[in-house]
Design a protein around this motif. Sequence first.
Motif, mmCIF file in Angstrom:
data_model
loop_
_atom_site.group_PDB
_atom_site.id
_atom_site.type_symbol
_atom_site.label_atom_id
_atom_site.label_comp_id
_atom_site.label_asym_id
_atom_site.label_seq_id
_atom_site.Cartn_x
_atom_site.Cartn_y
_atom_site.Cartn_z
ATOM 1 N N THR A 189 132.611 51.135 79.571
ATOM 2 C CA THR A 189 131.964 52.300 78.962
ATOM 3 C C THR A 189 131.135 51.881 77.753
ATOM 4 O O THR A 189 130.009 52.364 77.561
ATOM 5 N N ALA A 190 131.676 50.991 76.926
ATOM 6 C CA ALA A 190 130.919 50.512 75.765
ATOM 7 C C ALA A 190 129.624 49.824 76.201
ATOM 8 O O ALA A 190 128.574 50.001 75.573
ATOM 9 N N GLN A 191 129.684 49.048 77.267
ATOM 10 C CA GLN A 191 128.484 48.376 77.766
ATOM 11 C C GLN A 191 127.442 49.378 78.259
ATOM 12 O O GLN A 191 126.236 49.206 78.026
ATOM 13 N N LYS A 192 127.899 50.420 78.946
ATOM 14 C CA LYS A 192 126.979 51.462 79.400
ATOM 15 C C LYS A 192 126.297 52.141 78.211
ATOM 16 O O LYS A 192 125.085 52.396 78.224
ATOM 17 N N LEU A 193 127.079 52.427 77.178
ATOM 18 C CA LEU A 193 126.525 53.094 76.000
ATOM 19 C C LEU A 193 125.549 52.183 75.261
ATOM 20 O O LEU A 193 124.514 52.641 74.762
#
Length: 262
Positions: A189-193
Amino acid sequence: MSDIITERSQGILRVEFNRPEKKNAMTGAMYTSMADILNRAAEDEEVRVVLWHSAGDAFCAGNDMGDFLNNPPGPGNFPQGRLMDAFVRFEKPIVVAVQGAAIGGGTTMLTHCDFVYAGESAKFEVPFINLALVPEFGSSFSVPARMGHLRAAELFLLGEFFSATRAAELGLVTRVVPDRDLLATATETAQKLAAKPSGALRASKRLIKQASIGQLREAALKIEAQEFFERLRSAEAKEAFSAFLEKRPPNFAKTATPVAAE
């Protein structure tokens, strides 16, 4: 080694609590350090998202009781208040991976985060009432606003443990995932953000928070802090902490204040 480890890579600031032998219980110095980390990240254009997790088998056991009793918070620029203010002001996404126990502030700090993933073994508790204290980190405002009075009363007035599944039902957790997948899920999720347009991310978070941030900062945090300091000096709190240190059940009957006759 530091009690809080940070690492920046590809737009993600990874923040790891690193006191596994103390269940990542927070000292005053850790509150201050975490506040400084968030304030610096807010100004660092290379940081797009914060990924927060902990070492060991617990996320955060709340206050380190020894440190808390030796250095109790008081009015003014106290460490917990500095971190509360940093959370309220922080406009970039915060993604959290919660494993094991999240107690007291270990739970209420999560209400300032944007994605909270909990492992199946995670358990939560807001035991302030058992220490004759009141909720903190703005949770007396944010938690009832999120789940309603009855559910908030169940958490705060009983002060009992509840499961990750229950936390998700109450809206405190984004999703419950298998323990083995916890950090990988939060990292994904952090990478997507981090790949999203950062200006739009910050603006979107500001808009999401705009309805509540004024009340949170001006009402809940200030009123909570005042009430917390008063409760901390009360006879009930003295009995609760004495019982904790002496490893015995507290006796609140002897601290009761008689009701004056009208």
